[in-house]
Design a protein around this motif. Structure first.
Motif: not given
Length: 159
Positions: A104-115
């Motif tokens: 979740v943290i990385n998805s917000e930083e990398l703009n990639i969906p969590v799944t």
């Protein structure tokens, strides 16, 4: 075995035995139940903790408690082997939850969906987990999950 109250005028005034209780002493069912509950509990824990960006101790206990309780209830009684399996699975569930927090943290930083990040790009997720969670508190959360599993199994056996 329980006694059923006879209908009025029955030749069995003291009652009669009811149908036998179904036997559910299946270790396989308990293991499967523990696995499913640990995966679901860990996922929910990870999504909630990831959104609020805070590790929740009682949630780790809850994952363990639900895992132990469900495994013991599925088999119909106490089973030390299943209690140990539930404890191990609950630790795995909490670990899964922490990986989901990292995703979740990385998805917000990398703009990639969590799944997508969790399933396809595991390297940033594990690196983030090592940076954030690889400490004494993580071991405490794993221990809390295992203790919760034992408590859940005991509670289910007492019910």
């Amino acid at each position: 075995m329980s006694l059923h109250v006879p209908p009025p005028g029955s030749p069995f005034p003291g009652g009669y035995p009811g149908p036998p209780e179904p036997e559910r002493d299946s270790a396989g069912l308990g293991i499967l139940t523990a696995l499913v509950v640990a995966l679901i509990g860990g996922t929910v824990y990870g999504l909630v903790a990831g959104e609020i960006r805070y590790e929740i101790g009682w949630a780790a206990i809850g994952v363990g408690f639900l895992t132990g309780y469900s495994a013991s209830k599925a088999t119909g009684g106490p089973n030390p082997f299943l209690t140990a399996v539930a404890a191990v699975f609950s630790i795995g569930g909490v670990y899964l939850g922490e990986l989901i927090v990292a995703a979740v943290i990385n998805s917000e930083e990398l703009n990639i969906p969590v799944t997508e990040l969790f399933l396809s790009h595991s390297e940033p997720v594990t690196e983030t987990w090592e940076q954030i969670f690889k400490d004494t508190w993580t071991l405490l959360f794993f221990a809390l999950a295992a203790v919760g599993a034992v408590a859940g199994a005991r509670k289910a056996s007492a019910d």
